[in-house]
Design a protein around this motif. Structure first.
Motif, PDB file in Angstrom:
ATOM      1  N   GLU A  41     -43.496 -55.192 146.951  1.00 32.09           N
ATOM      2  CA  GLU A  41     -42.573 -54.704 145.593  1.00 32.09           C
ATOM      3  C   GLU A  41     -40.973 -54.395 146.146  1.00 32.09           C
ATOM      4  O   GLU A  41     -40.083 -54.899 145.856  1.00 32.09           O
ATOM      5  N   ARG A  42     -41.031 -53.625 147.385  1.00 33.36           N
ATOM      6  CA  ARG A  42     -39.619 -53.446 147.984  1.00 33.36           C
ATOM      7  C   ARG A  42     -39.023 -54.533 148.536  1.00 33.36           C
ATOM      8  O   ARG A  42     -37.757 -54.791 148.335  1.00 33.36           O
ATOM      9  N   PHE A  43     -39.893 -55.561 148.980  1.00 33.02           N
ATOM     10  CA  PHE A  43     -38.857 -56.949 149.326  1.00 33.02           C
ATOM     11  C   PHE A  43     -38.316 -57.572 148.140  1.00 33.02           C
ATOM     12  O   PHE A  43     -37.197 -58.148 148.233  1.00 33.02           O
ATOM     13  N   ALA A  44     -39.295 -57.672 147.008  1.00 35.04           N
ATOM     14  CA  ALA A  44     -38.837 -58.153 145.874  1.00 35.04           C
ATOM     15  C   ALA A  44     -37.461 -57.804 145.139  1.00 35.04           C
ATOM     16  O   ALA A  44     -36.683 -58.305 144.899  1.00 35.04           O
ATOM     17  N   GLU A  45     -37.629 -56.328 145.312  1.00 35.42           N
ATOM     18  CA  GLU A  45     -36.643 -55.635 144.783  1.00 35.42           C
ATOM     19  C   GLU A  45     -35.198 -55.902 145.644  1.00 35.42           C
ATOM     20  O   GLU A  45     -34.221 -55.527 144.639  1.00 35.42           O
ATOM     21  N   ARG A  46     -35.169 -56.035 146.812  1.00 36.91           N
ATOM     22  CA  ARG A  46     -34.120 -56.478 147.637  1.00 36.91           C
ATOM     23  C   ARG A  46     -33.744 -57.904 147.650  1.00 36.91           C
ATOM     24  O   ARG A  46     -32.984 -58.312 148.471  1.00 36.91           O
ATOM     25  N   GLY A  47     -34.563 -58.658 146.872  1.00 40.55           N
ATOM     26  CA  GLY A  47     -34.189 -60.067 146.857  1.00 40.55           C
ATOM     27  C   GLY A  47     -34.662 -60.898 148.066  1.00 40.55           C
ATOM     28  O   GLY A  47     -34.536 -61.930 148.187  1.00 40.55           O
ATOM     29  N   HIS A  48     -35.857 -60.404 148.516  1.00 41.31           N
ATOM     30  CA  HIS A  48     -36.642 -61.183 149.654  1.00 41.31           C
ATOM     31  C   HIS A  48     -37.889 -61.231 149.371  1.00 41.31           C
ATOM     32  O   HIS A  48     -38.489 -60.390 148.365  1.00 41.31           O
ATOM     33  N   SER A  49     -38.699 -61.864 150.288  1.00 43.36           N
ATOM     34  CA  SER A  49     -40.034 -61.776 150.072  1.00 43.36           C
ATOM     35  C   SER A  49     -40.793 -61.772 151.729  1.00 43.36           C
ATOM     36  O   SER A  49     -40.164 -62.210 152.662  1.00 43.36           O
ATOM     37  N   LEU A  50     -42.112 -61.515 151.718  1.00 49.62           N
ATOM     38  CA  LEU A  50     -42.572 -61.718 152.970  1.00 49.62           C
ATOM     39  C   LEU A  50     -42.961 -63.009 153.314  1.00 49.62           C
ATOM     40  O   LEU A  50     -43.038 -64.002 152.399  1.00 49.62           O
ATOM     41  N   ALA A  51     -42.729 -63.381 154.738  1.00 47.25           N
ATOM     42  CA  ALA A  51     -42.801 -64.826 154.936  1.00 47.25           C
ATOM     43  C   ALA A  51     -44.251 -65.208 155.145  1.00 47.25           C
ATOM     44  O   ALA A  51     -44.798 -66.368 155.019  1.00 47.25           O
ATOM     45  N   GLY A  52     -45.451 -64.048 155.209  1.00 47.33           N
ATOM     46  CA  GLY A  52     -46.848 -64.595 155.141  1.00 47.33           C
ATOM     47  C   GLY A  52     -47.509 -63.469 155.788  1.00 47.33           C
ATOM     48  O   GLY A  52     -47.055 -62.370 155.917  1.00 47.33           O
ATOM     49  N   ALA A  53     -48.790 -63.683 156.326  1.00 45.85           N
ATOM     50  CA  ALA A  53     -49.556 -62.884 156.830  1.00 45.85           C
ATOM     51  C   ALA A  53     -50.355 -63.470 157.878  1.00 45.85           C
ATOM     52  O   ALA A  53     -50.536 -64.693 158.109  1.00 45.85           O
ATOM     53  N   ILE A  54     -50.572 -62.739 158.861  1.00 47.59           N
ATOM     54  CA  ILE A  54     -51.330 -63.044 160.056  1.00 47.59           C
ATOM     55  C   ILE A  54     -52.763 -62.488 159.741  1.00 47.59           C
ATOM     56  O   ILE A  54     -52.764 -61.196 160.090  1.00 47.59           O
ATOM     57  N   GLU A  55     -53.785 -63.130 159.623  1.00 49.23           N
ATOM     58  CA  GLU A  55     -54.702 -62.661 159.011  1.00 49.23           C
ATOM     59  C   GLU A  55     -55.778 -62.197 160.179  1.00 49.23           C
ATOM     60  O   GLU A  55     -56.214 -63.178 161.103  1.00 49.23           O
TER      61      GLU A  55
END
Length: 182
Positions: A41-55
């Motif tokens: 949510e916070r990344f999206a609010e700032r116009g960014h997104s997570l690059a992914g996940a290390i599972e």
């Protein structure tokens, strides 16, 4: 809950190539789901997104193996958000074994504020679980008859109760760069 972890990285200008470290939360685990939702949510609010996940499982050995394997495939993150301090232990070791500096090359944020976090060098920035307050609240709810849950083990009418969390200061996040739009 995860918003605080995201805010720390975003405020430092760590906006891209940020990955979570830990298994994807399932429908049973409230804390993991809320951490991930807040981060996204916070990344999206700032116009960014997570690059992914290390599972990986949220434990040092499994995290070390997963992060090391991921790094050996040529991946280099700018930031890692470890889903707990034990995962941060494994991530730290894998990053070091690949010659990466914390926080110079990779900024790291974690959750729990546990005793394990105090052993990491540089000290990890960790979102502290207020265990005492959570315990007091649980007892208060039990004694008051609120949120006793239904026959299927649900959380009851009141749902999830959130308590304020603090940040354990550390040196695992690089200093903010000027001119970076977080």
């Amino acid at each position: 809950v995860g918003c605080a972890a995201a805010d720390i990285l975003l405020s430092a200008g760590v906006c891209t190539d940020v990955f979570t470290v830990g298994e994807t939360p399932d429908n049973e685990g409230v804390a993991g789901r809320q951490r991930l939702a807040g981060i996204q949510e916070r990344f999206a609010e700032r116009g960014h997104s997570l690059a992914g996940a290390i599972e990986c499982l949220w434990e040092p050995g499994r995290t070390y193996d997963a992060v090391l394997d991921w790094l050996r495939r040529g991946n280099v993150p700018s930031g890692l958000i470890c889903m707990n301090d034990r995962a941060a232990v494994g991530a730290y070791q894998a990053l070091r074994d690949q010659g990466l500096d914390i926080p110079g090359d990779v900024s790291v944020v974690s959750f729990d504020g546990s005793a394990v976090a105090s052993w990491l060098r540089p000290s990890v920035v960790s979102i502290v679980l207020p265990l005492r307050r959570m315990g007091v609240l649980a007892v208060e709810l039990l004694l008051s008859g609120q949120d006793q849950g239904g026959p299927d083990g649900d959380l009851g009418q009141g749902g999830v109760r959130l308590v304020p969390m603090s940040v354990l200061a550390g040196d695992s996040v690089r200093a903010a760069e000027t001119g970076v739009d977080a």
